[in-house]
Design an enzyme around this catalytic site. Sequence first.
Site, PDB file in Angstrom:
ATOM      1  N   HIS A 138      65.626  60.298  29.510  1.00 30.20           N
ATOM      2  CA  HIS A 138      66.321  60.454  30.478  1.00 30.20           C
ATOM      3  C   HIS A 138      66.188  61.870  31.131  1.00 30.20           C
ATOM      4  O   HIS A 138      66.930  62.756  30.948  1.00 30.20           O
ATOM      5  CB  HIS A 138      67.931  60.685  30.139  1.00 30.20           C
TER       6      HIS A 138
HETATM    7  C1  LIG Z   1      62.118  52.898  28.258  1.00 28.85           C
HETATM    8  C2  LIG Z   1      63.270  53.359  29.124  1.00 28.85           C
HETATM    9  C3  LIG Z   1      64.475  53.040  28.977  1.00 28.85           C
HETATM   10  C4  LIG Z   1      65.406  53.227  29.829  1.00 28.85           C
HETATM   11  N1  LIG Z   1      66.657  52.774  29.960  1.00 28.85           N
HETATM   12  C5  LIG Z   1      67.681  53.127  30.797  1.00 28.85           C
HETATM   13  C6  LIG Z   1      68.978  52.629  30.398  1.00 28.85           C
HETATM   14  O1  LIG Z   1      69.179  51.551  29.737  1.00 28.85           O
HETATM   15  N2  LIG Z   1      70.057  53.010  31.292  1.00 28.85           N
HETATM   16  C7  LIG Z   1      69.612  54.129  32.169  1.00 28.85           C
HETATM   17  O2  LIG Z   1      70.714  54.476  32.834  1.00 28.85           O
HETATM   18  N3  LIG Z   1      68.493  54.580  32.287  1.00 28.85           N
HETATM   19  C8  LIG Z   1      67.520  54.070  31.437  1.00 28.85           C
HETATM   20  N4  LIG Z   1      66.170  54.821  31.643  1.00 28.85           N
HETATM   21  C9  LIG Z   1      66.284  56.057  32.527  1.00 28.85           C
HETATM   22  C10 LIG Z   1      65.993  55.417  33.804  1.00 28.85           C
HETATM   23  O3  LIG Z   1      64.800  54.678  34.239  1.00 28.85           O
HETATM   24  C11 LIG Z   1      65.618  56.946  34.762  1.00 28.85           C
HETATM   25  O4  LIG Z   1      66.618  57.721  34.640  1.00 28.85           O
HETATM   26  C12 LIG Z   1      65.390  56.545  36.400  1.00 28.85           C
HETATM   27  O5  LIG Z   1      64.464  55.707  36.159  1.00 28.85           O
HETATM   28  C13 LIG Z   1      64.994  57.664  36.905  1.00 28.85           C
HETATM   29  O6  LIG Z   1      64.547  57.581  38.330  1.00 28.85           O
HETATM   30  P1  LIG Z   1      63.609  58.395  38.887  1.00 28.85           P
HETATM   31  O7  LIG Z   1      63.228  57.684  40.323  1.00 28.85           O
HETATM   32  O8  LIG Z   1      64.070  59.922  38.856  1.00 28.85           O
HETATM   33  O9  LIG Z   1      62.056  58.328  38.316  1.00 28.85           O
HETATM   34  P2  LIG Z   1      61.414  57.015  37.952  1.00 28.85           P
HETATM   35  O10 LIG Z   1      62.030  55.902  37.746  1.00 28.85           O
HETATM   36  O11 LIG Z   1      60.382  57.530  36.720  1.00 28.85           O
HETATM   37  O12 LIG Z   1      60.260  57.088  39.184  1.00 28.85           O
HETATM   38  C14 LIG Z   1      59.288  57.797  39.582  1.00 28.85           C
HETATM   39  C15 LIG Z   1      58.104  57.081  40.025  1.00 28.85           C
HETATM   40  O13 LIG Z   1      56.980  57.891  40.486  1.00 28.85           O
HETATM   41  C16 LIG Z   1      56.060  57.430  40.018  1.00 28.85           C
HETATM   42  N5  LIG Z   1      55.023  58.606  40.149  1.00 28.85           N
HETATM   43  C17 LIG Z   1      54.942  59.795  39.647  1.00 28.85           C
HETATM   44  N6  LIG Z   1      54.160  60.607  39.852  1.00 28.85           N
HETATM   45  C18 LIG Z   1      53.248  60.048  40.778  1.00 28.85           C
HETATM   46  C19 LIG Z   1      51.986  60.077  41.576  1.00 28.85           C
HETATM   47  N7  LIG Z   1      51.419  61.388  41.388  1.00 28.85           N
HETATM   48  N8  LIG Z   1      51.508  59.158  42.368  1.00 28.85           N
HETATM   49  C20 LIG Z   1      52.180  57.909  42.531  1.00 28.85           C
HETATM   50  N9  LIG Z   1      53.469  57.629  41.864  1.00 28.85           N
HETATM   51  C21 LIG Z   1      53.720  58.520  40.873  1.00 28.85           C
HETATM   52  C22 LIG Z   1      56.087  56.781  38.683  1.00 28.85           C
HETATM   53  O14 LIG Z   1      55.114  56.054  38.269  1.00 28.85           O
HETATM   54  C23 LIG Z   1      57.253  56.224  38.843  1.00 28.85           C
HETATM   55  O15 LIG Z   1      57.081  54.853  39.261  1.00 28.85           O
HETATM   56  C24 LIG Z   1      65.387  54.411  30.904  1.00 28.85           C
HETATM   57  C25 LIG Z   1      63.966  54.936  30.914  1.00 28.85           C
HETATM   58  C26 LIG Z   1      62.914  54.340  30.136  1.00 28.85           C
HETATM   59  C27 LIG Z   1      61.601  54.984  30.219  1.00 28.85           C
END
Ligand SMILES: Cc1cc2nc3c(=O)[nH]c(=O)nc-3n(C[C@H](O)[C@H](O)[C@H](O)COP(=O)(O)OP(=O)(O)OC[C@H]3O[C@@H](n4cnc5c(N)ncnc54)[C@H](O)[C@@H]3O)c2cc1C
Length: 398
Positions: A321
């Site tokens: 998280h």
């Molecule tokens: C194993 C796991 C289990 C989880 N389980 C839960 C759960 O049960 N419940 C819950 O509420 N939350 C859960 N989470 C947390 C949740 O997935 C995150 O809080 C959420 O995805 C955050 O969203 P975000 O958009 O901030 O980042 P992300 O979802 O990480 O999205 C960012 C994206 O940007 C991409 N990226 C980064 N840098 C670059 C670059 N330079 N070029 C191109 N692409 C790039 C990454 O590959 C990724 O696809 C879990 C996370 C993980 C890893």
Amino acid sequence: MHVTSKRWLSPHWERFVDAAATLGIGRNPDFNGAEQDGAGLLQTTTRAGRRWSAADAFLRPAAKRAGLSVRTGAVAHRIALEDGRAIGVDYARAGKLGQARAEREVILAAGAYGSPQLLMLSGVGPAHHLREHGIDVALEAPAVGEGLQEHPLAFINWRTASLPTLDDATHPKYAAQWLATRRGKPSSTIAEAGIHWRSDPSLPAPDFQILFAPVYFWEHGFRKTGAPAMTIGTAYIGPTSRGSVRLRSADPEDHPRILNNMLTADSEVEACLRAIDLVRELAGTAPLASRLGEELNPGSGIRDRGTLTAWLRATCEHEYHPTCTCRIGPEGEGVVDPELRVHGIESLRVADASVMPRVTSGNTHAPTVMIAERCADFVLGKGPAVKAAEAAAAPATA
Ligand SMILES: Cc1cc2nc3c(=O)[nH]c(=O)nc-3n(C[C@H](O)[C@H](O)[C@H](O)COP(=O)(O)OP(=O)(O)OC[C@H]3O[C@@H](n4cnc5c(N)ncnc54)[C@H](O)[C@@H]3O)c2cc1C
């Protein structure tokens, strides 16, 4: 988004909830309702036995829109800046460099590790750090990459003779069942039930999420014992310590350096120890005691405060998280303003978990989706003032 109940549950979760009742912790049939405190089943963002991702919920339904183009397998290298304005994104794909131009604005959504990394690669970040890596400073922004928050998570596991558990969930027979029916063990998201609990009754809200899973879960699930086990985890959802995300190098393909810095304050360790005490009390109650065998981690020999603290510091995991590395706040203190615009750079917003001022006291996926929805409103010019005016103008409903 689809928020659903689980399709496969072990028979043990009810014992966990009954154990909580034995200790005076009431049932909560809906953690997403008015009250967070109490014990009950967890809901998940799944649909028909599968995780329902943001891509499933928002991107696929929009896939055919004329204005949308998705480039998969591309690594963003930096945000292209011209005279203090974001004009596009430089990226590499299949060994070739390209640029996506932005007519109106760029929205950065690379997550709490990726977004600060990309800002720093673009010359927006702490000046001394950028210079260390030979990056020209476009804007001195000391808060970029600072303030990382996570949920520290400690696991206590026991052997069990009570089946079924999820330890054999990867067996081909369960995979076949899931493929045919989308039901059975692989449809589980591991943790079945939880307790939201205040380690100090004077706190305004729960600071722990105690998670029950009918499986051996240790070292992010990579370790196996080969024998059935059960796990109760203590997720600290009210942490105060903060870490940082920094560049390892100026190479965009290099991973950033992540320092979680969890449990820096003694008060955080004290709170975690109280939560571990609660878990051991739960394990000793009549509903659970008959189902739990030998304590595998920390192990019954680790009891006194000193040894338990050392164990906690050595084995504490994070809950996936990461948040707060481009947080909302005034210029200098935060990276973005309340409408998610990067201070000091025109036409650039951040919309992901990195903008949270502090980590949420619950899982981070749904709040991140909410941030993205708000960002869509802001892009459409529906900021807080417009929303308030619309609400005031709307006819009253019964
Ligand atoms: C194993 C796991 C289990 C989880 N389980 C839960 C759960 O049960 N419940 C819950 O509420 N939350 C859960 N989470 C947390 C949740 O997935 C995150 O809080 C959420 O995805 C955050 O969203 P975000 O958009 O901030 O980042 P992300 O979802 O990480 O999205 C960012 C994206 O940007 C991409 N990226 C980064 N840098 C670059 C670059 N330079 N070029 C191109 N692409 C790039 C990454 O590959 C990724 O696809 C879990 C996370 C993980 C890893």
